[in-house]
Design an enzyme around this catalytic site. Structure first.
Site, short mmCIF file in Angstrom:
data_model
loop_
_atom_site.label_atom_id
_atom_site.label_comp_id
_atom_site.label_asym_id
_atom_site.label_seq_id
_atom_site.Cartn_x
_atom_site.Cartn_y
_atom_site.Cartn_z
CE LYS A 218 -3.15 3.00 0.68
NZ LYS A 218 -4.30 3.30 -0.12
CB CYS A 272 -3.62 8.86 0.10
SG CYS A 272 -5.35 8.76 0.57
N1 SAJ Z 1 -1.30 14.77 -9.01
C1 SAJ Z 1 -0.39 15.49 -9.77
N2 SAJ Z 1 0.01 14.97 -10.97
C2 SAJ Z 1 -0.47 13.78 -11.44
C3 SAJ Z 1 -1.39 13.05 -10.64
C4 SAJ Z 1 -1.79 13.57 -9.43
O1 SAJ Z 1 0.07 16.59 -9.40
O2 SAJ Z 1 -0.07 13.38 -12.54
C5 SAJ Z 1 -1.72 15.32 -7.70
C6 SAJ Z 1 -3.23 15.57 -7.58
O3 SAJ Z 1 -3.58 16.82 -8.13
C7 SAJ Z 1 -3.42 15.51 -6.08
C8 SAJ Z 1 -2.42 14.44 -5.65
O4 SAJ Z 1 -1.49 14.33 -6.70
O5 SAJ Z 1 -3.10 16.74 -5.47
C9 SAJ Z 1 -3.03 13.07 -5.34
O6 SAJ Z 1 -4.01 12.73 -6.31
P1 SAJ Z 1 -4.17 11.27 -6.92
O7 SAJ Z 1 -5.29 11.28 -7.88
O8 SAJ Z 1 -2.87 10.81 -7.46
O9 SAJ Z 1 -4.45 10.34 -5.66
P2 SAJ Z 1 -5.51 10.31 -4.42
O10 SAJ Z 1 -4.81 10.87 -3.23
O11 SAJ Z 1 -6.83 10.86 -4.77
O12 SAJ Z 1 -5.69 8.71 -4.26
C10 SAJ Z 1 -4.54 7.88 -4.11
C11 SAJ Z 1 -4.66 6.69 -5.08
N3 SAJ Z 1 -3.38 6.00 -5.17
C12 SAJ Z 1 -2.77 5.74 -6.35
O13 SAJ Z 1 -3.21 6.09 -7.42
C13 SAJ Z 1 -1.49 4.96 -6.28
C14 SAJ Z 1 -5.76 5.74 -4.63
O14 SAJ Z 1 -5.81 4.57 -5.45
C15 SAJ Z 1 -5.52 5.32 -3.16
O15 SAJ Z 1 -6.53 4.43 -2.69
C16 SAJ Z 1 -5.57 6.59 -2.33
O16 SAJ Z 1 -4.48 7.43 -2.76
C17 SAJ Z 1 -5.43 6.19 -0.87
O17 SAJ Z 1 -6.46 6.15 -0.16
O18 SAJ Z 1 -4.33 5.84 -0.44
#
Ligand code: SAJ
Length: 422
Positions: A218, A272
């Site tokens: 995780k 997360c």
């Molecule tokens: N972000 C970027 N660039 C990107 C992708 C995301 O700057 O290319 C930023 C987003 O804007 C945001 C942050 O990263 O601020 C996180 O967003 P996210 O969509 O990557 O993730 P979360 O926090 O919504 O959800 C994540 C997910 N993990 C992964 O994709 C590996 C989800 O599957 C998990 O269940 C969740 O964390 C969790 O609960 O741990």
């Protein structure tokens, strides 16, 4: 063994949807939460969090008497712990913040009061490696009349496993059902029972491993994303200096069959990805050099954006020398931590907007199409049209779908998401 009653501790973003899924399959679910208001809301058939489709499922579950919430533990056949694991910020900035397992400890002590021989206890909260074994120790400390896997292996009275959630906020219901599930039993039989439990509603594959590997899996998933985003953010800063368009660059590089660079932005938010990597760093600070640096790179991006705003204000005043600093209007587009949601938790966009509002003597406008009102005095929440017509400097922070339609003619645009670049 069959699971007639399941108890879920922690009715938040993960515990509540999970409770809803079990209840929707006709299983009796007892939700336990320390917050009386949360308990009352759920018992009224309503929800206290924003997640598509969840309200309908909860109403049906409560109306059909499949789900009931309470503040005190009750007997069940399986217990799922989905409480928060925040981190304790370290006064010494050079050291990694430490995970706070106090919610898991108090949930374990609460579960222990009602445990009986044959019960299954599953930890779902994102946790540092070793937390499941620690939880099992806490259970054993409370119940010397029962045996646990750490001392009695397959013959133990109580079965313990770590099964992390991996769902994406905004898509929780679909992903709870469809995603593969990692099952980290403390023994093989613990895993077998955990699979039996999740198979009630999980359509993805249940993959067995050890509790420690499941915990690390995780953390690895979210750290991998954090490191990937840090690379993109670092590239955006390098490209700005070298006068290269980072968005065009990433598009080009991603045409290589084995390259897949993520997108830069104003920083990493949510509860997360910006948190979980620290759980690895705090256990192995000497070894986790890349993971720690990635965290620092992503955490430093909001400051870089603010510096860009200061430069843009100076450029604006140079072009319009008759304007005073306090007459310069700045519009910030987006406050949520990522696109098309209303979640402001750990949002870099919100923090940047607040910081600009406290630094700038002129008016700061914010546009957030997913939020109707906000209890903050330092800046004004306005419509897209008002921001476009009133602002001198436009700062794009979150690529909400509504903003992609905007066509600005201003010379003073800072686009951290690359949706307005030519
Ligand atoms: N972000 C970027 N660039 C990107 C992708 C995301 O700057 O290319 C930023 C987003 O804007 C945001 C942050 O990263 O601020 C996180 O967003 P996210 O969509 O990557 O993730 P979360 O926090 O919504 O959800 C994540 C997910 N993990 C992964 O994709 C590996 C989800 O599957 C998990 O269940 C969740 O964390 C969790 O609960 O741990």
């Amino acid at each position: 063994m069959s699971f007639n009653t399941i108890s879920i501790f922690g009715l938040g973003y993960i515990g509540l949807p999970t409770a809803a899924m079990f209840a929707s399959k006709g299983i009796k679910v007892i939700g336990v939460d320390v917050n009386q208001k949360t308990v009352d809301t759920i018992n009224a058939g309503k929800i206290h969090i924003v997640e598509p489709e969840l309200d309908v499922i909860i109403k049906k579950a409560v109306d059909g008497s499949f789900l009931r919430a309470t503040t005190s533990p009750e007997e069940a056949d399986a217990f799922l712990i989905a409480v928060p694991t925040p981190f304790l910020s370290n006064e010494n900035q050079d050291l990694a913040p430490k995970p706070d397992l106090s919610y898991i400890k108090s949930a374990a002590k609460s579960v222990a009061q009602v445990l009986k021989k044959g019960d299954l206890v599953i930890l779902e909260s994102t946790s540092p490696v070793g937390a499941t074994e620690q939880m099992s120790e806490w259970l054993a400390e409370e119940r010397s009349d029962l045996t646990f896997p750490q001392t009695h292996g397959e013959a133990s009275d109580i079965r313990v496993a770590y099964c992390p959630e991996r769902v994406l906020p905004g898509h929780v219901i679909k992903e709870l059902v469809k995603n593969d599930r990692i099952i980290g039993g403390m023994t093989n039989y613990c895993s077998t029972l955990a699979i039996k439990l999740y198979e009630t509603f999980v359509e993805g594959e249940c993959i067995v491993t050890s509790a420690r590997t499941a915990e690390m899996a995780k953390l690895t998933e979210n750290s991998s994303r954090d490191v990937g985003i840090a690379f993109a953010n670092e590239l955006s800063i390098i490209c700005d200096k070298l006068e290269v368009d980072v968005w065009e660059l990433i598009n080009l590089a991603n045409r290589h069959p084995r390259v897949n660079i993520l997108q830069p932005g104003p920083g990493v938010g949510g509860h997360c990805i910006a948190v979980d990597p620290w759980f690895i760093v705090s256990k192995t600070p000497e070894e986790a050099m890349l993971i720690k640096t990635a965290r620092r790179v992503n955490d430093s991006k909001p400051r870089w954006v603010q510096d860009k705003v200061k430069i843009e204000i100076a450029n604006f005043l140079k072009k319009y020398p008759n304007k005073k600093l306090n007459e310069v209007v700045i519009a910030c587009y987006g406050l949520a931590f990522k696109p098309d949601i209303d979640d402001l938790r750990e949002s870099p966009a919100l923090n940047i907007t607040k910081d600009i509002a406290s630094m700038h003597t002129g008016q700061v406008l914010a546009v957030e199409p997913n939020i109707e009102s906000l209890n903050l005095e330092s800046f004004k929440l306005v419509s897209i049209n008002e921001a476009i017509s009133k602002a001198d400097i436009h700062l794009m922070l979150v690529d909400h779908k509504e903003f992609k339609e905007i066509s600005l003619s201003s010379d003073f645009i800072i686009d951290t998401k690359g949706i307005w670049h030519k």
